[in-house]
Design an enzyme around this catalytic site. Sequence first.
Site, PDB file in Angstrom:
ATOM      1  N   THR A  42      48.697  22.101   1.536  1.00  0.00           N
ATOM      2  CA  THR A  42      49.394  20.974   0.907  1.00  0.00           C
ATOM      3  C   THR A  42      50.767  20.813   1.547  1.00  0.00           C
ATOM      4  OG1 THR A  42      49.937  19.941  -1.220  1.00  0.00           O
ATOM      5  CG2 THR A  42      50.371  22.301  -1.040  1.00  0.00           C
ATOM      6  N   ASN A  43      51.674  20.088   0.899  1.00  0.00           N
ATOM      7  CA  ASN A  43      53.024  19.886   1.431  1.00  0.00           C
ATOM      8  C   ASN A  43      54.028  19.855   0.280  1.00  0.00           C
ATOM      9  OD1 ASN A  43      53.364  17.023   0.518  1.00  0.00           O
ATOM     10  ND2 ASN A  43      51.547  16.792   1.806  1.00  0.00           N
ATOM     11  N   ARG A  44      55.289  19.612   0.613  1.00  0.00           N
ATOM     12  CA  ARG A  44      56.364  19.777  -0.374  1.00  0.00           C
ATOM     13  C   ARG A  44      56.662  18.542  -1.211  1.00  0.00           C
ATOM     14  NH1 ARG A  44      59.148  24.479   0.897  1.00  0.00           N
ATOM     15  NH2 ARG A  44      58.868  25.205   3.037  1.00  0.00           N
ATOM     16  N   SER A  45      55.847  17.501  -1.130  1.00  0.00           N
ATOM     17  CA  SER A  45      56.161  16.277  -1.879  1.00  0.00           C
ATOM     18  C   SER A  45      56.200  16.535  -3.388  1.00  0.00           C
ATOM     19  CB  SER A  45      55.090  15.227  -1.587  1.00  0.00           C
ATOM     20  OG  SER A  45      55.216  14.145  -2.473  1.00  0.00           O
ATOM     21  N   ALA A 108      52.463  11.659   0.093  1.00  0.00           N
ATOM     22  CA  ALA A 108      52.499  12.482   1.306  1.00  0.00           C
ATOM     23  C   ALA A 108      51.089  13.037   1.485  1.00  0.00           C
ATOM     24  CB  ALA A 108      53.509  13.601   1.149  1.00  0.00           C
TER      25      ALA A 108
END
Length: 245
Positions: A42-45, A108
């Site tokens: 995943t990512n930091r959004s 994101a």
Amino acid sequence: MAEPDAILAAIESHFSAPLAGLRALVTSGPTIEAIDPVRYITNRSSGKQGHAIAAAFARRGAGVTLVSGPVALADPAGVEVVRVESAEQMLAACRAALPVDVAVCTAAVADWRVKEASPEKIKKEAQSTRRNRPLTLELVQNPDILAALSAPGRERPRLVVGFAAETIDVLDNARAKLGQKGCDWIVANDVSAEGGVIGGEMNQVHLIRRNGAEPRVEDWPRMTKAAVAERLAERIAEAVSAAPP
Ligand code: CTP
């Protein structure tokens, strides 16, 4: 001839609910892409910007569908929220929300997913008899939701707005994305670590709108994500009133 009261009511609703009757779709948050039943990419959004935009649209009277990846935020008031995990689920939920007048893609979306997620937890021992041997994951590209919504067709929203998260050459990269994705407007934001935009409350953006050969750029001052959402909703209300459905 309309009654004075009806005229007054119409004027009042124009100012208090300038997006009344408008259908809007907003994507928000990260997507998560399974590696196996317990692990994911995943990512930091945080979803803060997308959720604030959905709330700003709803306050102006729009009917809003918010398609969101996993976030730790309350559902905005008056918004239909569709929760998804992966990019493929997000695309399917967006397609199901069509037709809409306006789509704003702030999610994101993870650019890649694991080609074949393992149905069972991947065990270290099964990978190798040698300790510390790297595990290789084969990644494939995810669908581009903004580009899919922007593609010409019967269900294309009248106005499609993307966000461009950039760490260098913010304006040039965002202008290039406007062309590549086929959207109408793009909000360029500088997400380099110094700005603290990812996960933070503040944002610094430029609104880039198609305008013949040379896109029109508006530089907005550093402001809260809530204020960016308000200003974007105002710009959309202006655009819609200039060219009503
Ligand atoms: N986007 C999307 N689906 C994807 C990737 C991006 O809908 N698979 C949308 C985002 O919601 C955003 C815009 O495209 O509105 C730009 O996203 P961004 O992460 O800035 O760029 P990418 O297209 O992922 O390109 P790159 O990672 O190369 O900068």
